[in-house]
Design a protein around this motif. Sequence first.
Motif, PDB file in Angstrom:
ATOM      1  N   PRO A   1       0.853  -1.192   0.000  1.00  0.00           N
ATOM      2  CA  PRO A   1       0.000   0.000   0.000  1.00  0.00           C
ATOM      3  C   PRO A   1       0.885   1.237   0.000  1.00  0.00           C
ATOM      4  O   PRO A   1       1.806   1.347   0.820  1.00  0.00           O
ATOM      5  CB  PRO A   1      -0.793  -0.129   1.302  1.00  0.00           C
ATOM      6  CG  PRO A   1      -0.792  -1.603   1.594  1.00  0.00           C
ATOM      7  CD  PRO A   1       0.534  -2.094   1.120  1.00  0.00           C
ATOM      8  N   ILE A   2       0.633   2.157  -0.894  1.00  0.00           N
ATOM      9  CA  ILE A   2       1.569   3.261  -1.079  1.00  0.00           C
ATOM     10  C   ILE A   2       1.697   4.126   0.175  1.00  0.00           C
ATOM     11  O   ILE A   2       2.762   4.677   0.452  1.00  0.00           O
ATOM     12  CB  ILE A   2       1.162   4.112  -2.307  1.00  0.00           C
ATOM     13  CG1 ILE A   2       2.344   4.976  -2.760  1.00  0.00           C
ATOM     14  CG2 ILE A   2      -0.082   4.950  -2.021  1.00  0.00           C
ATOM     15  CD1 ILE A   2       2.204   5.530  -4.150  1.00  0.00           C
ATOM     16  N   SER A   3       0.613   4.216   0.938  1.00  0.00           N
ATOM     17  CA  SER A   3       0.668   5.044   2.150  1.00  0.00           C
ATOM     18  C   SER A   3       1.472   4.387   3.271  1.00  0.00           C
ATOM     19  O   SER A   3       1.812   5.040   4.257  1.00  0.00           O
ATOM     20  CB  SER A   3      -0.751   5.341   2.645  1.00  0.00           C
ATOM     21  OG  SER A   3      -1.438   4.136   2.932  1.00  0.00           O
ATOM     22  N   ASP A   4       1.775   3.091   3.131  1.00  0.00           N
ATOM     23  CA  ASP A   4       2.535   2.381   4.168  1.00  0.00           C
ATOM     24  C   ASP A   4       4.038   2.387   3.913  1.00  0.00           C
ATOM     25  O   ASP A   4       4.817   1.970   4.780  1.00  0.00           O
ATOM     26  CB  ASP A   4       2.078   0.915   4.266  1.00  0.00           C
ATOM     27  CG  ASP A   4       0.674   0.780   4.847  1.00  0.00           C
ATOM     28  OD1 ASP A   4       0.139   1.807   5.314  1.00  0.00           O
ATOM     29  OD2 ASP A   4       0.132  -0.338   4.813  1.00  0.00           O
ATOM     30  N   ILE A   5       4.462   2.818   2.727  1.00  0.00           N
ATOM     31  CA  ILE A   5       5.891   2.778   2.386  1.00  0.00           C
ATOM     32  C   ILE A   5       6.611   3.912   3.102  1.00  0.00           C
ATOM     33  O   ILE A   5       6.290   5.083   2.930  1.00  0.00           O
ATOM     34  CB  ILE A   5       6.088   2.874   0.866  1.00  0.00           C
ATOM     35  CG1 ILE A   5       5.402   1.704   0.165  1.00  0.00           C
ATOM     36  CG2 ILE A   5       7.579   2.884   0.516  1.00  0.00           C
ATOM     37  CD1 ILE A   5       5.382   1.805  -1.347  1.00  0.00           C
ATOM     38  N   SER A   6       7.582   3.558   3.904  1.00  0.00           N
ATOM     39  CA  SER A   6       8.312   4.539   4.722  1.00  0.00           C
ATOM     40  C   SER A   6       9.637   4.907   4.067  1.00  0.00           C
ATOM     41  O   SER A   6      10.150   4.179   3.201  1.00  0.00           O
ATOM     42  CB  SER A   6       8.574   3.957   6.114  1.00  0.00           C
ATOM     43  OG  SER A   6       9.462   2.843   6.009  1.00  0.00           O
ATOM     44  N   PRO A   7      10.247   6.017   4.481  1.00  0.00           N
ATOM     45  CA  PRO A   7      11.570   6.377   3.958  1.00  0.00           C
ATOM     46  C   PRO A   7      12.614   5.279   4.163  1.00  0.00           C
ATOM     47  O   PRO A   7      13.365   4.978   3.227  1.00  0.00           O
ATOM     48  CB  PRO A   7      11.906   7.659   4.733  1.00  0.00           C
ATOM     49  CG  PRO A   7      10.581   8.272   5.036  1.00  0.00           C
ATOM     50  CD  PRO A   7       9.680   7.103   5.317  1.00  0.00           C
ATOM     51  N   PRO A   8      12.698   4.638   5.356  1.00  0.00           N
ATOM     52  CA  PRO A   8      13.686   3.555   5.505  1.00  0.00           C
ATOM     53  C   PRO A   8      13.458   2.393   4.544  1.00  0.00           C
ATOM     54  O   PRO A   8      14.413   1.790   4.051  1.00  0.00           O
ATOM     55  CB  PRO A   8      13.506   3.112   6.963  1.00  0.00           C
ATOM     56  CG  PRO A   8      12.945   4.304   7.651  1.00  0.00           C
ATOM     57  CD  PRO A   8      12.047   4.949   6.643  1.00  0.00           C
TER      58      PRO A   8
ATOM     59  N   ASN B   1      -0.356  10.957   1.820  1.00  0.00           N
ATOM     60  CA  ASN B   1      -0.087  12.354   2.183  1.00  0.00           C
ATOM     61  C   ASN B   1       1.392  12.618   2.407  1.00  0.00           C
ATOM     62  O   ASN B   1       1.760  13.636   2.986  1.00  0.00           O
ATOM     63  CB  ASN B   1      -0.881  12.743   3.438  1.00  0.00           C
ATOM     64  CG  ASN B   1      -0.611  11.806   4.603  1.00  0.00           C
ATOM     65  OD1 ASN B   1       0.352  11.041   4.591  1.00  0.00           O
ATOM     66  ND2 ASN B   1      -1.475  11.850   5.602  1.00  0.00           N
ATOM     67  N   ARG B   2       2.249  11.666   1.926  1.00  0.00           N
ATOM     68  CA  ARG B   2       3.675  11.850   2.175  1.00  0.00           C
ATOM     69  C   ARG B   2       4.495  11.273   1.029  1.00  0.00           C
ATOM     70  O   ARG B   2       4.143  10.233   0.466  1.00  0.00           O
ATOM     71  CB  ARG B   2       4.076  11.152   3.478  1.00  0.00           C
ATOM     72  CG  ARG B   2       5.518  11.397   3.894  1.00  0.00           C
ATOM     73  CD  ARG B   2       5.829  10.673   5.180  1.00  0.00           C
ATOM     74  NE  ARG B   2       7.163  10.981   5.678  1.00  0.00           N
ATOM     75  CZ  ARG B   2       7.719  10.405   6.716  1.00  0.00           C
ATOM     76  NH1 ARG B   2       7.045   9.477   7.391  1.00  0.00           N
ATOM     77  NH2 ARG B   2       8.928  10.744   7.116  1.00  0.00           N
ATOM     78  N   ASN B   3       5.567  11.963   0.686  1.00  0.00           N
ATOM     79  CA  ASN B   3       6.501  11.498  -0.337  1.00  0.00           C
ATOM     80  C   ASN B   3       7.815  11.107   0.343  1.00  0.00           C
ATOM     81  O   ASN B   3       8.649  11.968   0.626  1.00  0.00           O
ATOM     82  CB  ASN B   3       6.742  12.592  -1.378  1.00  0.00           C
ATOM     83  CG  ASN B   3       7.618  12.125  -2.534  1.00  0.00           C
ATOM     84  OD1 ASN B   3       8.270  11.080  -2.456  1.00  0.00           O
ATOM     85  ND2 ASN B   3       7.652  12.895  -3.598  1.00  0.00           N
ATOM     86  N   PRO B   4       8.020   9.809   0.627  1.00  0.00           N
ATOM     87  CA  PRO B   4       9.230   9.396   1.354  1.00  0.00           C
ATOM     88  C   PRO B   4      10.518   9.664   0.593  1.00  0.00           C
ATOM     89  O   PRO B   4      11.592   9.769   1.203  1.00  0.00           O
ATOM     90  CB  PRO B   4       9.017   7.891   1.568  1.00  0.00           C
ATOM     91  CG  PRO B   4       8.028   7.479   0.544  1.00  0.00           C
ATOM     92  CD  PRO B   4       7.141   8.661   0.326  1.00  0.00           C
ATOM     93  N   ALA B   5      10.432   9.817  -0.740  1.00  0.00           N
ATOM     94  CA  ALA B   5      11.648  10.111  -1.512  1.00  0.00           C
ATOM     95  C   ALA B   5      12.229  11.461  -1.114  1.00  0.00           C
ATOM     96  O   ALA B   5      13.451  11.656  -1.142  1.00  0.00           O
ATOM     97  CB  ALA B   5      11.327  10.081  -3.008  1.00  0.00           C
TER      98      ALA B   5
ATOM     99  N   ALA C   1      20.905  10.925   1.197  1.00  0.00           N
ATOM    100  CA  ALA C   1      21.092   9.582   1.771  1.00  0.00           C
ATOM    101  C   ALA C   1      21.875   8.656   0.842  1.00  0.00           C
ATOM    102  O   ALA C   1      22.517   7.713   1.305  1.00  0.00           O
ATOM    103  CB  ALA C   1      19.737   8.957   2.094  1.00  0.00           C
ATOM    104  N   LEU C   2      21.807   8.919  -0.466  1.00  0.00           N
ATOM    105  CA  LEU C   2      22.515   8.074  -1.430  1.00  0.00           C
ATOM    106  C   LEU C   2      23.920   8.606  -1.680  1.00  0.00           C
ATOM    107  O   LEU C   2      24.204   9.785  -1.471  1.00  0.00           O
ATOM    108  CB  LEU C   2      21.748   8.029  -2.752  1.00  0.00           C
ATOM    109  CG  LEU C   2      20.350   7.411  -2.722  1.00  0.00           C
ATOM    110  CD1 LEU C   2      19.714   7.504  -4.104  1.00  0.00           C
ATOM    111  CD2 LEU C   2      20.395   5.970  -2.250  1.00  0.00           C
ATOM    112  N   ARG C   3      24.764   7.709  -2.146  1.00  0.00           N
ATOM    113  CA  ARG C   3      26.099   8.144  -2.535  1.00  0.00           C
ATOM    114  C   ARG C   3      25.988   9.114  -3.706  1.00  0.00           C
ATOM    115  O   ARG C   3      25.071   8.995  -4.531  1.00  0.00           O
ATOM    116  CB  ARG C   3      26.970   6.943  -2.932  1.00  0.00           C
ATOM    117  CG  ARG C   3      27.267   6.007  -1.767  1.00  0.00           C
ATOM    118  CD  ARG C   3      28.480   5.125  -2.065  1.00  0.00           C
ATOM    119  NE  ARG C   3      28.223   4.182  -3.147  1.00  0.00           N
ATOM    120  CZ  ARG C   3      27.743   2.966  -2.973  1.00  0.00           C
ATOM    121  NH1 ARG C   3      27.421   2.536  -1.755  1.00  0.00           N
ATOM    122  NH2 ARG C   3      27.558   2.155  -3.995  1.00  0.00           N
TER     123      ARG C   3
END
Length: 359
Positions: free
Chosen positions: A93-100, A139-143, A149-151
């Motif tokens: 579910p897209i709303s469950d995807i977290s930044p980590p 309601n959030r864009n974890p990207a 955070a990336l090299r």
Amino acid sequence: MLPTILRYDFDRQFPKEAREKRDVARKQLSDNIDPGVYKAQQKIAATSAAENDFETIAMEWYNVQLSDKSESHKSRSLRMLRKELFPHIGRRPISDISPPELLMLLRRIENRGVVDTAHRAKQTAGQVFKYAIATGRTNRNPANDLTGALRPKNKTHYAAITTPKDVGKLMVAMDAFSGTYIVRSALKLSALFFLRPGELRHLEWDEVNWDEKRIEIKAEKMKTRQPHIVPVSSQAEKTLLQLHSLTGRGHYIFPSQRGNSRPLSENSVRVALRTMGYDNNTMTPHGFRAMARTLLDEELSYRIEWIEQQLAHEVKDVNGRAYNRTKHLKQRVEMMQKWADYLDMLKVKEQGCVLSSMD
């Protein structure tokens, strides 16, 4: 409350799962919750989650937002979704995807040695999340939370063409190049072999193993100081055979115009590219390597270690030992033929586009 004897018979005759459901229903009733209503609500929630998973919304974004984009852009975006994102978060579910969680996915890509691809995956995912916010699915864009955070992206020291359509245009331009046959062949084999420019210019006829259809370059001529094998595709073999009738009596495959004892000038391929309209900010002789690396990974989906080894980069196994020159040779032979066929396909496709525009 069931009589003791009836309760005993129920426990004996019905499986554990049924007894657990009975206990849950009892607990819901004691909490003034209608089990039937609760079950219906759960079913609705599950259906909603399925309709709002990342893959469903990403494909909706693709069809809506990219409808007016070029075919090459659409193809590249779809490949990024299917290869890099869907296998890991497609059903979430897209709303469950977290930044980590998103970062863990991007780290997997980084660890393959393709940092630029990881950045592009982050960008594509971010566009999908942005679309989901606009359409009320999250309601959030974890990207956005992964900035820094990336090299860092690989610094581009040599300009290179890396989109399929532009590579097709380059192949057409190379065919139409009006320079000498030796320089035109050097251009073609730069694309087919993706050696370093100096390694290509210094190729010798005694390094061509005609029987095995490969070029065996001596260790002292390589940057890594390791011997290197270049599988020869059928297209490359045809070019080499034609070249052999011109320069085969000499030392170098690409001799200098000033004499057979010297290799082709280091500026010959660069000047040819400029003559064709490609300046140093668009495409360089060294750029054929980046072109191959990018498209073999992103478009043809070959394993990074095979690509890296064919680029004559030092590749180590899980024990930290460098692969020898024959490692994965069978797979690299197949890869090099597929690469040559792919370049031909891009050229034919571009020629078709040119003819269509003239009608």
